[in-house]
Scaffold this motif. Structure first.
Motif, PDB file in Angstrom:
ATOM      1  N   GLY A  34       0.825  -1.213   0.000  1.00 61.55           N
ATOM      2  CA  GLY A  34       0.000   0.000   0.000  1.00 61.55           C
ATOM      3  C   GLY A  34       0.854   1.255   0.000  1.00 61.55           C
ATOM      4  O   GLY A  34       0.566   2.221  -0.730  1.00 61.55           O
ATOM      5  N   ASN A  38       1.346   3.991  -3.133  1.00 65.35           N
ATOM      6  CA  ASN A  38       1.148   5.414  -2.860  1.00 65.35           C
ATOM      7  C   ASN A  38       2.348   6.234  -3.327  1.00 65.35           C
ATOM      8  O   ASN A  38       2.188   7.297  -3.938  1.00 65.35           O
ATOM      9  N   GLN A 194      -1.509   9.334   5.087  1.00 67.89           N
ATOM     10  CA  GLN A 194      -2.477   8.248   4.982  1.00 67.89           C
ATOM     11  C   GLN A 194      -2.511   7.424   6.271  1.00 67.89           C
ATOM     12  O   GLN A 194      -1.540   7.375   7.024  1.00 67.89           O
ATOM     13  N   GLU A 196      -3.626   3.347   7.096  1.00 67.40           N
ATOM     14  CA  GLU A 196      -4.069   2.078   6.522  1.00 67.40           C
ATOM     15  C   GLU A 196      -4.075   1.017   7.611  1.00 67.40           C
ATOM     16  O   GLU A 196      -3.400   1.141   8.634  1.00 67.40           O
ATOM     17  N   GLU A 207      -3.689   0.059  12.985  1.00 68.44           N
ATOM     18  CA  GLU A 207      -3.703   1.219  12.105  1.00 68.44           C
ATOM     19  C   GLU A 207      -2.284   1.773  11.965  1.00 68.44           C
ATOM     20  O   GLU A 207      -1.618   2.036  12.969  1.00 68.44           O
TER      21      GLU A 207
END
Length: 219
Positions: A34, A38, A194, A196, A207
């Motif tokens: 992820g 990004n 961000q 995720e 998280e």
């Protein structure tokens, strides 16, 4: 996990080697995909871009990168001979087509000429830079003027919850990275912050907060 095991894990995360290194590399790819996507998206890749990645791991993400635009050339730079070898194997079709190549270096001076690359990205390597300002200066040298650099890292507030980070990691929050950038020849164009959900080794969801700093080379 015992202290000796944590030290070994931290060492593998910074420089994968041996049979254990292969397992760690695949785990890093799956855990960090992820963040990697990004970083790539924030480069706004254009046809013909010459792209460098610092610390590519097993480079299982190249198919995603090449899907972003046409006629991109990718170079991966690593200190780990194991990752260099695995990346070449996983991406042998791209290497054969001369779309990708993989280069080893000592972690300090890169083996590239001035003004070579249009775009640069790196994910979760910042913690291991022995001298961050020297690294930023070297990266500026090999990037073209106005080149973009996606610098992606997980925040200190998350990283310090992990049991292995006391062993060889230097942790940063975004304001600390910004202070480094201000001393360099890069300027911040954008911070993409961000959150995720990732999973611990035990399978528990947590998280993770991370940022991609999109930097422009102002040398």
């Amino acid at each position: 996990m015992e202290k000796e095991q944590l030290i070994e894990l931290a060492s593998q995360l910074s420089h994968p080697s041996g049979e254990k290194g292969s397992e760690i590399a695949q785990m890093m790819h799956e855990t960090n995909i992820g963040m990697t996507k990004n970083a790539i998206l924030n480069l706004n890749l254009s046809p013909g871009d010459v792209v460098l990645e610092l610390g590519h791991g097993n480079a299982g993400h190249l198919e995603y990168l090449f899907a972003q635009s046409d006629h991109i050339h990718y170079t991966g730079l690593e200190i780990s001979t194991l990752m260099n070898s695995q990346a070449k194997q996983i991406n042998q079709s791209f290497v054969a087509a001369k779309q990708a190549d993989f280069v080893l270096y000592d972690g300090n001076k890169t083996p590239f000429a001035n003004d070579r690359f249009d775009k640069l990205f790196t994910v979760n390597t910042l913690y291991f830079w022995e001298n961050p300002l020297e690294t930023l200066t070297e990266l500026s040298r090999i990037l073209k003027p106005k080149a973009l650099f996606s610098l992606t890292f997980a925040h200190r507030s998350f990283m310090e919850t992990l049991p292995f980070t006391p062993f060889g990691f230097t942790l940063y929050n975004p304001d600390e990275v910004m202070k480094l950038v201000e001393k360099s020849s890069f300027i911040l164009k954008l911070e993409d912050r961000q959150t995720e959900t990732v999973h611990t080794k035990a399978g528990d969801p947590v998280e993770r907060q991370f940022s991609t700093f999109v930097l422009e080379n102002e040398k």
